[in-house]
Scaffold this motif. Sequence first.
Motif, PDB file in Angstrom:
ATOM      1  N   ARG A  92      -1.567  -2.804  -4.595  1.00 57.42           N
ATOM      2  CA  ARG A  92      -2.301  -1.538  -4.657  1.00 57.42           C
ATOM      3  C   ARG A  92      -1.556  -0.582  -3.732  1.00 57.42           C
ATOM      4  O   ARG A  92      -1.385  -0.868  -2.545  1.00 57.42           O
ATOM      5  CB  ARG A  92      -3.740  -1.720  -4.193  1.00 57.42           C
ATOM      6  N   LEU A  93      -1.114   0.546  -4.300  1.00 49.79           N
ATOM      7  CA  LEU A  93      -0.300   1.498  -3.554  1.00 49.79           C
ATOM      8  C   LEU A  93      -0.981   2.858  -3.478  1.00 49.79           C
ATOM      9  O   LEU A  93      -1.692   3.250  -4.409  1.00 49.79           O
ATOM     10  CB  LEU A  93       1.050   1.702  -4.262  1.00 49.79           C
ATOM     11  N   LEU A  94      -0.708   3.558  -2.403  1.00 46.16           N
ATOM     12  CA  LEU A  94      -1.133   4.942  -2.276  1.00 46.16           C
ATOM     13  C   LEU A  94       0.118   5.789  -2.431  1.00 46.16           C
ATOM     14  O   LEU A  94       1.047   5.686  -1.621  1.00 46.16           O
ATOM     15  CB  LEU A  94      -1.787   5.201  -0.909  1.00 46.16           C
ATOM     16  N   ALA A 128      12.135  -1.493  -3.947  1.00 42.14           N
ATOM     17  CA  ALA A 128      11.704  -0.891  -2.689  1.00 42.14           C
ATOM     18  C   ALA A 128      10.537  -1.656  -2.068  1.00 42.14           C
ATOM     19  O   ALA A 128      10.375  -1.667  -0.846  1.00 42.14           O
ATOM     20  CB  ALA A 128      11.307   0.568  -2.912  1.00 42.14           C
ATOM     21  N   LEU A 129       9.715  -2.305  -2.908  1.00 43.43           N
ATOM     22  CA  LEU A 129       8.528  -3.000  -2.410  1.00 43.43           C
ATOM     23  C   LEU A 129       8.802  -4.427  -1.924  1.00 43.43           C
ATOM     24  O   LEU A 129       8.128  -4.913  -1.015  1.00 43.43           O
ATOM     25  CB  LEU A 129       7.460  -3.057  -3.504  1.00 43.43           C
ATOM     26  N   ASP A 136       2.893  -1.109   5.218  1.00 43.16           N
ATOM     27  CA  ASP A 136       4.256  -0.578   5.189  1.00 43.16           C
ATOM     28  C   ASP A 136       4.343   0.580   4.206  1.00 43.16           C
ATOM     29  O   ASP A 136       3.524   0.699   3.290  1.00 43.16           O
ATOM     30  CB  ASP A 136       5.263  -1.655   4.758  1.00 43.16           C
ATOM     31  N   VAL A 137       5.345   1.397   4.387  1.00 46.67           N
ATOM     32  CA  VAL A 137       5.621   2.500   3.456  1.00 46.67           C
ATOM     33  C   VAL A 137       6.962   2.224   2.803  1.00 46.67           C
ATOM     34  O   VAL A 137       7.943   1.903   3.476  1.00 46.67           O
ATOM     35  CB  VAL A 137       5.649   3.867   4.199  1.00 46.67           C
ATOM     36  N   ALA A 138       6.981   2.330   1.471  1.00 49.42           N
ATOM     37  CA  ALA A 138       8.206   2.121   0.707  1.00 49.42           C
ATOM     38  C   ALA A 138       8.670   3.451   0.142  1.00 49.42           C
ATOM     39  O   ALA A 138       7.886   4.176  -0.467  1.00 49.42           O
ATOM     40  CB  ALA A 138       7.960   1.134  -0.429  1.00 49.42           C
ATOM     41  N   ALA A 139       9.929   3.779   0.364  1.00 50.81           N
ATOM     42  CA  ALA A 139      10.515   5.010  -0.169  1.00 50.81           C
ATOM     43  C   ALA A 139      11.292   4.658  -1.432  1.00 50.81           C
ATOM     44  O   ALA A 139      12.085   3.718  -1.438  1.00 50.81           O
ATOM     45  CB  ALA A 139      11.429   5.646   0.859  1.00 50.81           C
ATOM     46  N   GLU A 148       7.109   8.324  -1.756  1.00 50.71           N
ATOM     47  CA  GLU A 148       6.704   7.347  -0.752  1.00 50.71           C
ATOM     48  C   GLU A 148       5.380   6.715  -1.161  1.00 50.71           C
ATOM     49  O   GLU A 148       4.462   7.408  -1.615  1.00 50.71           O
ATOM     50  CB  GLU A 148       6.582   8.000   0.625  1.00 50.71           C
ATOM     51  N   TYR A 149       5.329   5.397  -1.011  1.00 49.06           N
ATOM     52  CA  TYR A 149       4.138   4.628  -1.357  1.00 49.06           C
ATOM     53  C   TYR A 149       3.720   3.802  -0.151  1.00 49.06           C
ATOM     54  O   TYR A 149       4.521   3.045   0.396  1.00 49.06           O
ATOM     55  CB  TYR A 149       4.412   3.682  -2.534  1.00 49.06           C
ATOM     56  N   GLU A 150       2.454   3.933   0.227  1.00 45.24           N
ATOM     57  CA  GLU A 150       1.917   3.082   1.282  1.00 45.24           C
ATOM     58  C   GLU A 150       1.259   1.888   0.626  1.00 45.24           C
ATOM     59  O   GLU A 150       0.473   2.037  -0.315  1.00 45.24           O
ATOM     60  CB  GLU A 150       0.882   3.830   2.137  1.00 45.24           C
TER      61      GLU A 150
END
Length: 157
Positions: A92-94, A128-129, A136-139, A148-150
Amino acid sequence: MERVPMTRQGAEALKVTIAYLKGEKRHKIVATIEEARAHGDLSENAEYHAAKEEQGMNEARVKDLEDKIARAQIIDPASITSDKIVFGATVRLLDMNEETEIIYQIVGVDEADIEHGKISITSPISRALIGKEEGDVAAVQAPRGEREYEIQSIEYI
């Protein structure tokens, strides 16, 4: 021989596709060839040549899928216990650029279906994940710039 990672559901879906291509699809193509052959001169028969080309593509697809099944490394996400993102994870990403939530499962190349939330292990987002943890944050470099995904949560189901 390089292994092809896939989930059990992905392997079953490939087997269903192979059965269709070897059965129903193959019979339809043969019927089309026979019908075109009945029209006479094969050298100038466009329907015949199109059907023969379709037959070749169908057989190539069957061989490709059978090869992938033979090299499959079936991974059951439910058997994975990890705090990090690996193959099979449902995350689940933001989306920090749009403030929206997205859920993806990381799957094999042939099972990827973005409309159903399944992304390929080789996709830029997956790359990236992989190895990241909750929080963590993935760019990710996207066509419209960096996204960017948190990581909100990681599940193996």
